[in-house]
Write a protein that holds these residues in place. Structure first.
Motif, short mmCIF file in Angstrom:
data_model
loop_
_atom_site.label_atom_id
_atom_site.label_comp_id
_atom_site.label_asym_id
_atom_site.label_seq_id
_atom_site.Cartn_x
_atom_site.Cartn_y
_atom_site.Cartn_z
N ILE A 149 0.75 -1.16 0.11
CA ILE A 149 -0.01 -0.07 0.03
C ILE A 149 0.87 1.32 -0.02
CG2 ILE A 149 -1.89 -1.19 0.83
CD1 ILE A 149 -1.35 0.17 3.64
N ALA A 150 1.89 1.15 -0.10
CA ALA A 150 3.27 2.37 0.01
C ALA A 150 3.07 2.66 -1.70
CB ALA A 150 4.50 1.70 -0.10
N LYS A 151 3.52 4.03 -1.60
CA LYS A 151 3.57 4.96 -2.76
C LYS A 151 4.65 5.51 -3.09
CE LYS A 151 -1.62 5.72 -2.62
NZ LYS A 151 -2.58 6.72 -2.64
N GLY A 152 5.51 5.04 -4.10
CA GLY A 152 6.84 5.44 -4.52
C GLY A 152 7.63 4.56 -5.36
N ILE A 153 8.85 5.12 -5.68
CA ILE A 153 9.79 3.96 -6.46
C ILE A 153 10.95 3.88 -5.33
CG2 ILE A 153 8.79 4.41 -8.63
CD1 ILE A 153 11.26 6.04 -9.15
N GLU A 154 11.69 3.01 -5.30
CA GLU A 154 13.01 2.70 -4.80
C GLU A 154 14.03 3.90 -5.30
OE1 GLU A 154 15.27 -0.90 -2.79
OE2 GLU A 154 15.41 -0.88 -5.09
N GLU A 155 14.62 4.76 -4.58
CA GLU A 155 15.41 5.65 -4.68
C GLU A 155 16.78 5.12 -5.28
OE1 GLU A 155 15.84 9.83 -2.53
OE2 GLU A 155 15.43 8.10 -0.80
N ASP A 156 17.16 4.47 -5.02
CA ASP A 156 18.60 3.90 -5.66
C ASP A 156 18.64 3.06 -6.93
OD1 ASP A 156 20.26 4.89 -3.54
OD2 ASP A 156 20.05 2.88 -2.28
N SER A 157 17.80 2.09 -6.74
CA SER A 157 17.39 1.37 -7.97
C SER A 157 16.42 1.87 -9.26
CB SER A 157 17.02 -0.21 -7.67
OG SER A 157 15.60 -0.29 -7.22
N LEU A 158 15.26 2.56 -8.69
CA LEU A 158 14.27 3.36 -9.34
C LEU A 158 13.30 2.21 -9.75
CD1 LEU A 158 16.53 5.78 -11.54
CD2 LEU A 158 15.65 6.16 -9.11
N LYS A 159 13.39 1.22 -9.21
CA LYS A 159 12.33 0.25 -9.41
C LYS A 159 11.04 0.45 -8.82
CE LYS A 159 15.87 -3.37 -10.30
NZ LYS A 159 16.43 -4.56 -9.82
N ARG A 160 10.02 0.18 -9.69
CA ARG A 160 8.46 0.08 -8.71
C ARG A 160 8.74 -0.83 -7.56
NH1 ARG A 160 5.44 -2.42 -11.66
NH2 ARG A 160 7.01 -2.81 -13.47
N LEU A 161 7.96 -0.25 -6.61
CA LEU A 161 8.00 -1.28 -5.35
C LEU A 161 7.46 -2.62 -5.64
CD1 LEU A 161 6.43 1.42 -2.77
CD2 LEU A 161 9.00 0.80 -3.63
N SER A 162 6.81 -3.10 -6.41
CA SER A 162 6.14 -4.40 -6.78
C SER A 162 7.41 -5.15 -7.23
CB SER A 162 4.94 -4.41 -7.55
OG SER A 162 5.41 -3.94 -8.81
N GLN A 163 8.18 -4.37 -7.94
CA GLN A 163 9.32 -4.95 -8.44
C GLN A 163 10.34 -5.57 -7.35
OE1 GLN A 163 10.32 -1.95 -11.49
NE2 GLN A 163 10.33 -3.72 -12.94
N VAL A 164 10.29 -4.44 -6.54
CA VAL A 164 11.31 -4.76 -5.32
C VAL A 164 10.80 -6.06 -4.40
CG1 VAL A 164 12.09 -3.76 -3.06
CG2 VAL A 164 11.96 -2.45 -4.96
N ILE A 165 9.52 -6.03 -4.15
CA ILE A 165 8.92 -7.00 -3.18
C ILE A 165 9.25 -8.69 -4.07
CG2 ILE A 165 6.86 -7.99 -2.32
CD1 ILE A 165 5.92 -5.06 -2.44
N GLU A 166 8.88 -8.47 -5.49
CA GLU A 166 8.91 -9.57 -6.31
C GLU A 166 10.55 -10.09 -5.99
OE1 GLU A 166 7.44 -8.64 -9.98
OE2 GLU A 166 5.43 -8.86 -9.35
N GLU A 167 11.69 -9.16 -6.10
CA GLU A 167 12.80 -9.59 -6.02
C GLU A 167 13.15 -10.29 -4.56
OE1 GLU A 167 14.98 -6.36 -8.97
OE2 GLU A 167 15.31 -6.39 -6.68
N GLU A 168 12.58 -9.78 -3.56
CA GLU A 168 13.05 -10.40 -2.21
C GLU A 168 11.85 -11.61 -1.99
OE1 GLU A 168 15.56 -9.44 -0.77
OE2 GLU A 168 16.06 -7.60 -1.98
N ILE A 169 10.64 -11.60 -2.64
CA ILE A 169 9.75 -12.63 -2.05
C ILE A 169 9.35 -13.15 -3.43
CG2 ILE A 169 8.02 -13.23 -0.43
CD1 ILE A 169 8.11 -10.44 0.65
N PRO A 170 9.87 -13.93 -4.07
CA PRO A 170 9.64 -14.33 -5.63
C PRO A 170 8.60 -15.40 -5.35
CG PRO A 170 11.75 -15.33 -4.93
CD PRO A 170 11.53 -14.42 -3.76
N GLN A 171 8.17 -15.99 -4.19
CA GLN A 171 7.31 -17.35 -4.00
C GLN A 171 5.93 -16.73 -4.01
OE1 GLN A 171 9.60 -16.03 -1.55
NE2 GLN A 171 9.05 -16.81 0.30
N CYS A 172 5.68 -15.59 -3.55
CA CYS A 172 4.38 -15.11 -3.22
C CYS A 172 3.84 -14.11 -4.29
CB CYS A 172 4.31 -14.33 -2.10
SG CYS A 172 4.71 -15.33 -0.57
N PRO A 173 2.46 -14.19 -4.53
CA PRO A 173 2.07 -13.01 -5.59
C PRO A 173 1.99 -11.68 -4.99
CG PRO A 173 0.36 -14.69 -4.83
CD PRO A 173 1.63 -15.08 -4.35
N VAL A 174 2.18 -10.83 -5.57
CA VAL A 174 2.28 -9.50 -5.14
C VAL A 174 1.03 -8.41 -5.80
CG1 VAL A 174 3.67 -7.33 -4.79
CG2 VAL A 174 4.70 -9.46 -4.77
#
Length: 334
Positions: free
Chosen positions: A105-130
């Protein structure tokens, strides 16, 4: 409906959604690092720090142990600011499984990678639907059952539809939208424009100025959003224009309130301190400034705001800079 939902982060919006779901009869867990928040929820049935004067139902329980909070949950909501998303996702990556849905439910992008937050979550928790839940939804109003409309999106729309079913009430209407890029970008960039609109209010400018900022701001949202792969119709909808309107005009908006203080001459650091919560527009401005430079996308409001926030430019001089740019046709400058 038998369902357990855990909110990781006991801030205002997570708490408000938890209250809403508890009223539906769902079992709700809230995890937070702040022991005073946990005690207030469990004992006083109130989140005094982030959502005071709102009674929290007894089927909401607060935890200091994150493993205990997520255990047995069907849905795990990441209710933390954008800059904490990767850290928290990594922290729970070994605690969750493929049968659990992770909601951001956060709104923003990651400052360093400039990735969308769903992309960040999927990288760290690949086993779960986001799933991403976004839209014009002030916590203070959601907690009071004031009619609100939002959107859910995901790369797995079956999971998005499940969240639609779980979270939707007769006061909290949810639409689905398959354009996850557009939904996330709209929700992130509108905070930049809301900050600028607040600065305009703080300087003492009027409705004409704010209308111009919002309209031209919508062009910036659309321009960068389409460049990144979003759909133009998304930016005319709930998570585009809808979220922009509420964030630029409401005193519930921490971005607008911070902007007002900055427009009145308060430093960025002091304004953030006075708001007492994360002002996402500041981080978003820095991130999208980098992104628009990288992609060669015209975002003049974002560019001038970046100078005000990070380079010490006087806000009135920034407005002059925007107003004095070369002549253009509106139709061909979208």
């Amino acid at each position: 409906m038998s369902c357990k939902v855990t909110f990781l982060g006991g801030g205002s919006f997570g708490t408000a959604l938890g209250i809403m779901l508890a009223k539906k009869g769902l079992e709700v867990n809230i995890w937070d690092r702040d022991k005073s928040v946990i005690e207030d929820i469990n004992v006083k049935r109130e989140n005094l720090k982030y959502l005071p004067k709102i009674t929290i139902p007894y089927n909401v329980k607060a935890f200091s142990d994150i493993e205990e909070a997520v255990s047995g949950s069907d849905v795990i909501v990441l209710a933390v600011p954008s800059h904490v998303i990767r850290i928290l996702s990594r922290q729970i990556s070994q605690l969750v499984n493929e049968n659990q849905i992770v909601v951001s439910i956060a709104k923003g992008i990651e400052e360093d990678s400039l990735k969308r937050l769903s992309q960040v979550i999927e990288e760290e928790i690949p086993q779960c639907p986001v799933v991403v839940l976004s839209g014009p939804s002030h916590a203070e109003e959601v907690a009071l059952d004031i009619p609100t409309v939002v959107v859910v999106t995901s790369r797995d729309m079956t999971s998005a539809e499940k969240i639609q079913d779980i979270f939707m009430t007769n006061k909290f209407r949810i639409y689905t939208n398959e354009d996850i890029i557009g939904v996330e970008i709209g929700g992130a960039v509108k905070n930049i424009i809301a900050l600028a609109a607040g600065i305009s209010d703080g300087i003492g400018y009027g409705d004409n100025t704010k209308s111009a900022l919002m309209t031209r701001g919508m062009s910036e949202i659309t321009r960068i959003g389409i460049k990144l792969g979003g759909k133009s119709e998304t930016f005319a909808g709930i998570t585009g224009m809808g979220d922009l309107i509420v964030t630029c005009t409401s005193m519930h908006s921490r971005n607008r309130r911070a902007g007002i203080l900055i427009g009145q001459g308060v430093s960025v650091e002091e304004a953030t301190s006075k708001i007492g919560m994360v002002v996402e527009g500041i981080k978003a401005c820095n991130a999208f400034y980098k992104l628009k430079e990288q992609l060669n996308v015209s975002m003049p409001i974002t560019e001038v705001l970046h100078k005000v926030l990070f380079e010490g430019k006087d806000a009135k001089h920034g407005v002059y800079e925007l107003m004095s740019r070369d002549k253009k046709s509106e139709i061909y400058d979208i």
